[in-house]
Design a protein around this motif. Structure first.
Motif, PDB file in Angstrom:
ATOM      1  N   SER A   1       1.050  -1.240  -0.071  1.00 51.69           N
ATOM      2  CA  SER A   1      -0.010   0.078   0.012  1.00 51.69           C
ATOM      3  C   SER A   1       0.938   1.321  -0.179  1.00 51.69           C
ATOM      4  O   SER A   1       0.655   2.211  -0.822  1.00 51.69           O
ATOM      5  N   VAL A   2       1.905   1.257   0.889  1.00 57.03           N
ATOM      6  CA  VAL A   2       2.743   2.422   0.958  1.00 57.03           C
ATOM      7  C   VAL A   2       3.223   2.510  -0.484  1.00 57.03           C
ATOM      8  O   VAL A   2       3.356   3.870  -0.809  1.00 57.03           O
ATOM      9  N   ARG A   3       3.764   1.798  -0.804  1.00 56.63           N
ATOM     10  CA  ARG A   3       4.443   1.576  -2.331  1.00 56.63           C
ATOM     11  C   ARG A   3       3.667   2.288  -3.454  1.00 56.63           C
ATOM     12  O   ARG A   3       3.917   3.189  -4.172  1.00 56.63           O
TER      13      ARG A   3
ATOM     14  N   CYS B   1       2.919   6.345  -2.407  1.00 62.93           N
ATOM     15  CA  CYS B   1       4.172   6.755  -3.014  1.00 62.93           C
ATOM     16  C   CYS B   1       4.075   6.941  -4.515  1.00 62.93           C
ATOM     17  O   CYS B   1       4.339   7.988  -5.087  1.00 62.93           O
TER      18      CYS B   1
ATOM     19  N   VAL C   1      -2.064   7.298   3.775  1.00 66.01           N
ATOM     20  CA  VAL C   1      -1.440   6.037   4.864  1.00 66.01           C
ATOM     21  C   VAL C   1      -2.144   6.253   6.070  1.00 66.01           C
ATOM     22  O   VAL C   1      -2.862   5.118   6.672  1.00 66.01           O
TER      23      VAL C   1
ATOM     24  N   VAL D   1       0.161   6.349  11.018  1.00 64.75           N
ATOM     25  CA  VAL D   1       1.383   6.204   9.986  1.00 64.75           C
ATOM     26  C   VAL D   1       2.629   5.593  11.311  1.00 64.75           C
ATOM     27  O   VAL D   1       3.292   6.195  11.733  1.00 64.75           O
TER      28      VAL D   1
ATOM     29  N   ALA E   1       5.937   1.962   8.593  1.00 59.93           N
ATOM     30  CA  ALA E   1       5.438   2.911   7.475  1.00 59.93           C
ATOM     31  C   ALA E   1       6.217   4.060   7.161  1.00 59.93           C
ATOM     32  O   ALA E   1       6.402   4.246   6.068  1.00 59.93           O
TER      33      ALA E   1
ATOM     34  N   ILE F   1       7.866   4.714   3.797  1.00 60.16           N
ATOM     35  CA  ILE F   1       7.712   5.927   2.839  1.00 60.16           C
ATOM     36  C   ILE F   1       9.226   6.697   2.699  1.00 60.16           C
ATOM     37  O   ILE F   1       9.446   7.150   1.652  1.00 60.16           O
TER      38      ILE F   1
END
Lengths: 236, 605
Positions: B8-10, B13, B30, B37, B41, B45
């Motif tokens: 998800s973070v990828r 971003c 996020v 966060v 995470a 990030i």
């Protein structure tokens, strides 16, 4: 050869170069303006506010304010120094500063400024905050009790060392120095030879096993007040 | 789970172009998805954006609406500003606590609902109010608080708490809010009809320099509170060297008691966007940013929709209205709960994905603003005025108001008055006339200009609202006969302690000291010398602080010391114990008392 900019500080004629700040031009002319967050070679920060001067009556931080022709700067006057003392007082009561057993005593800029400005004891009530101590790193420790949030370590690491070991976290009264790791300084790439390890004006970031290398009584500000080297015209 | 987080973070971003300056959008996404966060995470990030973990950590920890620890799936943020307190926020908070079985600041054991207090959310005219995630609930009572909790337990869907819709665009399907506009007085400028697109058409028919001249001729000054001449600001920005320029609209409206920008954004967003577009043409900018406070997230979809409509009609985009080479577009940047971000350089920091610390001045935003480029930062209402000035000409604008303050001003009036809401009045109007308009003739004091403004006493109700007398961003909080003016000042100091960014010493430390001493006086432990202490300390904070927050944060104390001295004098008494004023014996011996297990007779004598 660029043109000089002429202005006065407390009536004294100062000649500076374009692009200089008031603090820099003053220093070159042998006029000391008290400061804490300023450090030569680092981006001016303007956070401690100790170097505040009155320019044509308006307050500005001397470390960030560029010089301009004809400006009338008031610095070492009763009024301005009273305000500076209040700021120094605030820094003392905000943290936990126990000079009598601090490794930095005698070479501490906060302590030296208090002496120079004639503070015997702060007039504000102590806050006695609960702050952390990070002894994890083999060569350097952080004692947050003594931190004055000047960002010299932040800037030295970022601008000089090309790292980013320190930065600020949280805000307001809870604002504090954080390290580039989950929790501990040992997990960062700080080296004892880093500029950031010696940038602290107080005893918040100290190199281990060096605290008492110079005996009390023989330290930098034990002999002469802070700023006297500038007033003596010694180029730093 | 952690794979899910990483993926998800990828993705988040990537959706933001891996752009470090869009960190605010990234961490907000996020936070929305994972309820926090977290440390891992932040690590991810940082890796994705190629920045240091501590930069992400520093940024996340700055904003109230972001958290490192998981909160509830739903967070109830009850507004506890002065006016909400006056309207019973404490009782409502108690009802929330009882029904949830937790205290303010906690999350239910099942991790579903968190309860917190928050600073002014811009709903003082319909207080007490709260945010339930992004959904605004207003005019709360202990009953409705309990009902909200019971409903949430059933469906966990804040949107379903909106059972009645507000007036105007609050009822628009994209807003869908119970918020009321409460427009009480419509003046001859802002709340008048316009022809969409006409102002831009007129602006594009003259040169950028002529547009700036028109704004200068109108003598329009910033409506956010500082009152800087708008035309001059634009001129500086246009003249500053730089390849790109930006137009920033300050929709942070965090000053306690202010909510008029919320109403403008709800009812007249086109006019604000038109003003920004005109500014873009005038100074040579191609991009505009609306910095919208996190509290107003419920307006976002509607504002995005309005922008989209404007793109369709070529009021935004390339070659606007056929003007070859004039390209301009606007994006919305959400904030995340930080009053200081209403300060223009802090706002810029926030737009850049940084902590909301104000920047060092000089350089000023007109020289080096957003991303180091020359930037205009104006208030929502200022842009709305610009549109009107271009549409009807500067002369008409100057006909309204007073000599030094042309035009009208939107006032946000709340507190002890019969009809709280938004009032459009000509500059130069007397405070007493305003109080008549809102039904507050029995007021004992009015806080003019929000928490950072001044507490005005009855004797001075003859003063006028204008830049040369009572200069204000427009917040008026009315205190009725039964109110305690000094308790109000204490509330404001609590607010500044909470909202100071902490960058500079006087604001970070001085406000805490001011608040503590005032609290002691209110507790009956003050003495006459405390008043000099407060004045000296307050002046120090005012003179020595780095930005407008600290330069005005002592005002609640300084202006009550000046205008309500008898209230202080009635509270302080000379100490007879011979101890130093700053010394509190009871606090000093409290630890020792705990250890020995009994109270000190001397300290409690």
């Amino acid at each position: 050869m660029s043109a000089t900019i002429e202005f006065t500080i407390d009536g004294k004629e100062i000649k500076g170069q374009p692009g200089q700040t008031i603090l820099e031009a003053a220093q070159q002319a042998g006029v000391y303006i008290p400061r804490l967050c300023y450090m030569k070679g680092l981006t001016p920060w303007g956070s401690c506010r100790v170097c505040t001067v009155l320019i044509n009556g308006r307050p500005q931080a001397a470390c960030t304010q560029p010089i301009a022709p004809g400006m009338v700067v008031e610095s070492s006057t009763d009024k301005v120094n009273a305000l500076r003392r209040n700021i120094i007082d605030m820094l003392f009561v905000e943290g936990n500063h126990f000079c009598m057993f601090c490794e930095k005593s005698g070479s501490c800029e906060l302590q030296a400024l208090a002496y120079r400005l004639g503070i015997a004891a702060p007039k504000y009530p102590f806050m006695f905050p609960k702050r952390e101590l990070d002894m994890s790193h083999p060569d350097v420790f952080i004692d947050h009790n003594r931190c004055i949030q000047c960002a010299r370590c932040v800037r030295a690491s970022r601008d000089v060392d090309g790292k980013h070991v320190f930065d600020f976290a949280d805000r307001g009264a809870h604002r504090r120095i954080a390290v580039n790791a989950e929790a501990f300084l040992k997990d960062t790439d700080l080296a004892v030879t880093d500029k950031a390890a010696e940038a602290c004006p107080v005893g918040a970031i100290v190199k281990k096993r060096t605290g008492y290398a110079v005996p009390f009584g023989q330290r930098l500000y034990d002999k002469k007040p802070i700023g006297s080297e500038i007033e003596a015209g010694v180029k730093s | 789970m952690s794979d899910n987080l990483a993926a998800s973070v990828r993705e988040i971003c990537k959706a933001n172009g891996g752009d470090r300056t869009r960190l605010m959008d990234i961490v907000r996404a996020v936070q929305a998805k994972f309820g926090c966060v977290s440390g891992p995470a932040m690590e991810m990030i940082a890796q994705e954006l190629k920045v240091h973990r501590v930069e992400v950590h520093g940024m996340v920890s700055f904003y109230s609406f972001l958290s490192e620890q998981p909160k509830g799936k739903v967070t109830i943020r009850l507004c506890n500003d002065l006016v909400d307190q006056m309207a019973g926020a404490a009782e409502v908070g108690q009802a929330f606590e009882d029904e949830l079985g937790i205290k303010v600041g906690q999350t239910t054991p099942d991790g579903k609902i968190a309860l917190e207090y928050t600073a002014c959310i811009g709903m003082c005219d319909q207080a007490p109010a709260a945010l339930v995630n992004d959904v605004v609930v207003t005019e709360l009572s202990t009953d409705s608080a309990r009902r909200i909790v019971r409903e949430l337990r059933k469906h966990m869907d804040p949107a379903r708490l909106v059972t009645r819709l507000g007036d105007g665009n609050n009822a628009h399907e994209l807003v869908h809010a119970m918020v009321l506009n409460n427009i009480r007085v419509k003046g001859s400028l802002i709340f008048t009809p316009t022809n969409r697109g006409e102002a831009i058409r007129k602006a594009l028919g003259i040169t950028p320099a002529e547009v700036i001249r028109a704004v200068k001729t109108s003598r329009l000054r910033g409506r956010g509170g500082a009152g800087f001449p708008t035309g001059l600001k634009w001129e500086f920005t246009r003249a500053a060297p730089g390849e790109r320029r930006y137009i920033l609209c300050n929709a942070d409206e965090g000053e306690p008691g202010t909510f008029k920008d919320r109403v403008i954004l709800t009812e007249l967003p086109d006019r604000v966007f038109a003003g920004m577009t005109i500014a873009g043409y005038a100074v040579g900018a191609e991009e505009g940013i609306v910095y919208l406070r996190g509290e107003y997230a419920y307006l976002r979809k509607y504002l995005e929709h309005t922008l989209q409509e404007r793109r369709k009609d070529n009021l935004l985009g390339r070659n606007i209205l056929g003007k070859q080479g004039f390209n301009f577009d606007i994006r919305i940047q959400m904030g995340a709960g930080a009053y200081v971000c209403g300060e223009e350089t802090a706002l810029i920091s926030s737009c850049e994905g940084l902590r909301g610390d104000p920047k060092t001045r000089p350089p000023f935003p007109a020289q080096k603003g957003y991303l180091g480029c020359p930037s205009v930062v104006n208030n929502v209402e200022t842009f709305a005025c610009v549109t009107k000035i271009l549409e009807q000409g500067p002369a008409t604008f100057c006909e309204i108001g007073s000599q030094g303050s042309p035009g009208t001003k939107l006032l946000s009036i709340s507190g002890d008055c019969k009809s709280p809401g938004v009032f459009e009045v000509p500059f130069g109007i007397k405070l007493s006339e305003v109080l008549k308009l809102c039904g507050a003739e029995d007021a004992i004091a009015v806080q003019v200009g929000g928490a950072s403004g001044q507490m005005v006493a009855r004797e001075e109700f003859g003063r006028t609202i204008c830049y040369d007398d009572l200069a204000t961003g427009g917040a008026l909080m009315v205190l009725g006969p039964e109110r305690n003016v000094l308790e109000a000042a204490e509330k404001f100091m609590d607010f500044f302690v909470e909202e100071s960014c902490g960058y500079c010493t006087p604001c970070r430390v001085g406000n805490v000291l001011l608040r503590n001493r005032l609290a002691r006086i209110l507790a009956g432990d003050g003495e006459p010398s405390d008043l000099d202490y407060l004045n000296d300390l307050g002046q120090t904070v005012k003179i020595m602080s780095r930005c407008g927050l600290g330069q005005t944060s002592a005002n609640p104390i300084l202006t009550t010391l000046k205008n309500f001295r008898p209230a202080y004098n009635a509270l302080v008494k000379k100490r007879t114990d011979g101890l130093q004023p700053a010394f509190d014996l009871r606090t000093a011996v409290a630890d020792a008392e705990r250890v020995i297990g009994r109270k000190s007779e001397h300290a409690h004598a």
